[in-house]
Design an enzyme around this catalytic site. Structure first.
Site, PDB file in Angstrom:
ATOM      1  N   GLY A  66     -10.011 -19.258 -14.943  1.00 10.78           N
ATOM      2  CA  GLY A  66     -10.389 -18.076 -15.695  1.00 10.78           C
ATOM      3  C   GLY A  66     -11.832 -17.914 -16.088  1.00 10.78           C
ATOM      4  N   PRO A 117     -10.052 -23.661 -11.589  1.00  9.57           N
ATOM      5  CA  PRO A 117     -10.962 -22.533 -11.368  1.00  9.57           C
ATOM      6  C   PRO A 117     -10.827 -21.939  -9.967  1.00  9.57           C
ATOM      7  CG  PRO A 117     -12.135 -24.591 -11.089  1.00  9.57           C
ATOM      8  CD  PRO A 117     -10.750 -24.955 -11.543  1.00  9.57           C
ATOM      9  N   CYS A 144      -9.811   6.960   3.633  1.00  6.24           N
ATOM     10  CA  CYS A 144      -9.423   8.332   3.320  1.00  6.24           C
ATOM     11  C   CYS A 144      -9.001   8.528   1.881  1.00  6.24           C
ATOM     12  CB  CYS A 144      -8.319   8.752   4.269  1.00  6.24           C
ATOM     13  SG  CYS A 144      -8.853   8.631   5.965  1.00  6.24           S
ATOM     14  N   GLU A 145      -9.827   8.129   0.945  1.00 11.36           N
ATOM     15  CA  GLU A 145      -9.591   8.501  -0.449  1.00 11.36           C
ATOM     16  C   GLU A 145     -10.913   8.581  -1.196  1.00 11.36           C
ATOM     17  OE1 GLU A 145      -6.998   6.081  -2.684  1.00 11.36           O
ATOM     18  OE2 GLU A 145      -5.985   5.399  -0.881  1.00 11.36           O
TER      19      GLU A 145
END
Ligand code: LLP
Length: 452
Positions: free
Chosen positions: A267, A310, A380-381
């Site tokens: 984290g 990690p 395509c967005e």
């Protein structure tokens, strides 16, 4: 442009090297080009094509060594378990093995890949909140070092599978310490309302431990927690450690069993942008180990074997993505889109988490970032962007854009949306490059088609 607010931003006029902690360790500028690992990234783009992930091998090794050094500095019995979900390939597994680390796999696929690379099974930890029966079977038959248990059902399944094979499987029980880490809610995992692990407050974690101790096929070794990802505030860990060591005391009181292992998950945050100031591995190691030692002392418990897990902080800043500029669309008084030959298929993080990145033009890397553009993908967005409103050197068609800090959770989360082939991965070191994952081909895209 519904998705992106129009914000007036000025160029920052920074040059590449001003990006500091965002850069791979060996980043350099020579003759106006960005070099990584002593290799010209513009040449890499030519040789291997774009989009391309490039990873600084020395950076990865340094991070692994830093984790080993700064945790073991405070307590000799610590192992570093690299979280393969951040980025996994056979070459990466080899590197993790060579550095003397362990490996966390989160699926049967990651396990198969690790085993195929020759990674020693006893150094593998198997994760997942709903490991399937085949996945559990594969893990147990391979002889993985630990299975991190997430549910009562899984405990029973492990016991049965192990007993059928006359084995005992070593496990850790995953606990949700009830700590809300200071990060994006999609990547918080330690709060009670989570699909992961056993809750403490409701007594389920204690029930799971008691059950694990009863089962003949299960060898209960200790506890696991993972409070989230991209965490900047180390006090989130301190809080969770306090809670979990208290639970170790409760286990001893209730069962007489002394917990021998404690895995505090991963984290640690990294710098995606210039203002980000994550804690260092050195600071992290001190907090994790000192806090465990301190609380164990208070409870008169022996200090357990400690594991840290990690992922991002090992590989994120080691990696960059290279793209070629294909089109430039300047919309007067609105914005300029610089479109590249990749996007949400090779980096879903901006669309999914609103993640921000720092880009430069690799063939103009010594120039100031004197314009502000939006780097758009080719899919395509409208939400397919790599960086919205970012300072960048003045872009021209054919330039090589380099986006930093893409070594974690980009290749591993890549998709074939729009039947895009996924990019290859190149490791660079000491002036040499080697292809470790090749770019997909159209044949790869069709290899699962079984007929008309
Ligand atoms: N251990 C466990 C059990 C985990 O679930 C994770 C990450 C790690 C270790 C490693 O955490 P790290 O050191 O990398 O933060 N896709 C998201 C991140 C998801 C993290 C999932 N678990 C992203 O792109 O930000």
């Amino acid at each position: 442009m519904a998705h992106f607010e129009r914000v007036d931003i000025d160029p920052d006029f920074k040059t590449t090297m001003d990006l500091g902690a965002v850069l791979p360790q060996t980043a350099q500028i020579k003759d106006g080009h960005l070099y990584i690992g002593g290799v010209d990234t513009v040449e890499l783009a030519k040789e291997y094509g774009t989009a391309l992930y490039v990873m600084d091998e020395l950076h990865i090794r340094t991070q692994l060594r830093n984790y080993l050094e700064w945790t073991r500095f405070h307590w000799k019995n610590v192992d570093v378990v690299y979280a393969g979900k951040a980025f996994i390939s056979m070459a990466m597994c080899k590197l993790v093995e060579e550095e003397g680390c362990f490996l966390d796999v989160s699926s049967g696929g990651e396990l198969a890949l690790a085993l195929a690379s020759g990674f020693p099974a006893e150094r593998i930890f198997s994760h997942g909140n709903n490991k399937t029966l085949p996945e559990l079977t594969e893990a147990i038959e391979a002889g993985v070092g630990r299975i991190v248990v997430d549910s009562f059902e899984e405990l029973e399944r492990i016991d049965q599978l192990a007993c059928e094979r006359n084995l005992q499987q070593s496990v850790l029980i995953r606990v949700t310490p009830g700590v809300v880490a200071d990060t994006h809610e999609y990547i918080q995992t330690g709060s009670e309302d989570s699909k992961f692990g056993f809750g403490l407050k409701d007594g389920l974690a204690l029930d799971a431990v008691k059950r694990a101790l009863q089962l003949p096929g299960v060898d209960f070794r200790g506890l696991h927690m993972h409070i989230g990802s991209q965490i900047f505030a180390l006090n989130s860990y301190a809080k969770a450690i306090e809670v979990i060591v208290h639970f170790m005391d409760e286990i001893r009181e209730q069962t007489g069993f002394t917990v021998a292992e404690l895995d505090t998950g991963g984290g640690l945050g990294i710098a995606y942008g210039v203002p980000d100031e994550p804690s260092t591995i050195k600071q992290y190691g001190k907090v994790i180990v000192d806090d465990i030692k301190e609380h164990c002392e208070q409870h008169d418990l022996p200090v357990p074997r400690i594991m840290v897990e990690p992922g991002r902080s090992i590989v994120a800043n080691a990696g960059v993505t290279l793209y070629t500029v294909g089109t430039i669309k300047a919309i007067p008084n609105i914005r300029t889109f610089v479109a590249i030959d990749g996007g949400m298929t090779d980096n879903i993080r901006p669309a999914l988490y609103g993640a921000r990145y720092e880009p430069v033009i690799a063939n103009k890397a010594d120039k100031p970032r004197d314009s502000v553009v939006t780097i758009a993908g080719k899919h395509c967005e409208s939400g397919d962007v790599v960086v919205v409103n970012t300072p960048l050197q003045t872009a021209e068609v054919g330039d090589i854009v380099c986006v930093f800090a893409t070594g974690a959770y980009c290749q591993s989360m890549a998709s074939n949306y729009n039947k895009q082939v996924r990019p290859g991965v190149v490791f660079v070191r000491d002036g040499q490059s080697r292809l470790v994952v090749r770019r997909e081909t159209y044949d790869d895209l069709m290899r699962c088609e079984v007929g008309l």
